[in-house]
Design an enzyme around this catalytic site. Structure first.
Site, short mmCIF file in Angstrom:
data_model
loop_
_atom_site.label_atom_id
_atom_site.label_comp_id
_atom_site.label_asym_id
_atom_site.label_seq_id
_atom_site.Cartn_x
_atom_site.Cartn_y
_atom_site.Cartn_z
N LYS A 78 0.79 -1.01 -0.11
CA LYS A 78 0.22 -0.42 0.26
C LYS A 78 0.60 1.00 -0.19
CE LYS A 78 -4.22 1.59 2.29
NZ LYS A 78 -5.08 1.00 3.59
C1 E4P Z 1 -8.30 2.02 3.76
O1 E4P Z 1 -7.87 1.02 3.31
C2 E4P Z 1 -8.10 2.98 5.21
O2 E4P Z 1 -7.94 1.56 6.02
C3 E4P Z 1 -9.90 2.79 6.33
O3 E4P Z 1 -11.02 2.76 5.17
C4 E4P Z 1 -10.06 4.29 6.13
O4 E4P Z 1 -10.94 4.47 7.23
P1 E4P Z 1 -11.46 5.37 7.88
O5 E4P Z 1 -11.45 6.48 7.32
O6 E4P Z 1 -12.13 5.71 8.89
O7 E4P Z 1 -10.15 5.93 9.40
#
Ligand code: E4P
Length: 217
Positions: A83
């Site tokens: 990522k």
């Molecule tokens: C996705 O890859 C992220 O880790 C996640 O969905 C972020 O979510 P949040 O905005 O609720 O922290």
């Protein structure tokens, strides 16, 4: 639509996996910090119980170091997906890692143009953050719609991974506009099954059944 679990909680991932609802897992540095565990250990454990891709995020901010971190993370397991943040350095690292055959998830996407760049750099997944746009009164679902149209216009194979999903309506709306994947916390995935009429109907069926005095087994 594929379901990824946005969590590093092994019990919750296993529970959903046993039901048949886990196509992959996503994590981020905040989720890892919340787990209180060593990053590589927790990713290794998640990879063992997950057949699909498991996103593990780099923390470097310069492309060359991102690539080194990505290669290191890939050593953990074959299903690690690296990522990367949607910055110019993240995009450069995405191009390099993608050319090496490493699955990539470009994260923190908040605009159609950012998604276009990620596709051009060969990202396996693009992660538009729905909830965080809603938080600032912008329309996260409209972003998914726009990316869907752009990717379809040009035949980009990058999968739209709707992220920052906070409620069941986000899931429904992402499915309606054609997100390939959605990633949500376990509690949101579990709440998808809830409906008061299901509970009411089941209670009535069970009461009537009890009155028959019969048993199936
Ligand atoms: C996705 O890859 C992220 O880790 C996640 O969905 C972020 O979510 P949040 O905005 O609720 O922290």
């Amino acid at each position: 639509m594929k379901f990824f679990v946005d969590s590093a909680d092994l019990d919750q991932i296993s529970e959903l996996n046993d039901i048949g609802l886990v196509d992959g897992v996503t994590t981020n540095p905040s989720i890892i910090a919340k787990s209180g565990r060593v990053f590589k250990d927790v990713i290794a454990d998640i990879c063992k119980i997950t057949d699909g891709p498991v996103s593990a995020e780099v923390t470097a901010i310069v492309a060359d170091q991102m690539v080194q971190e990505g290669r290191e993370l890939r050593k953990i397991a074959d299903n690690v997906c690296v990522k990367l943040p949607l910055t110019m350095d993240g995009l450069k690292a995405c191009s390099i890692l993608s050319r090496e055959g490493t699955p990539t998830n470009v994260t923190l996407c908040f605009s159609p143009n950012q998604a276009l760049l990620a596709a051009k750099c060969g990202a396996t997944f693009i992660s538009p953050f729905i909830g965080r746009l809603d938080d600032i009164t912008l329309d996260g679902i409209e972003l998914i719609e726009d990316i869907r149209m752009i990717y379809d216009n040009y035949g980009y194979e990058t999968e739209i991974l709707a992220a920052s999903i906070r409620n069941v309506n986000h899931v429904k709306d992402c499915a309606l506009v054609g997100a390939d994947v959605m990633t949500a916390p376990p509690k949101v995935i579990k709440s998808l099954a809830n409906h008061p009429l299901t509970d009411k109907g089941l209670a009535a069926f069970l009461k009537d059944w009890e009155n028959t005095g019969q048993s199936i087994l």
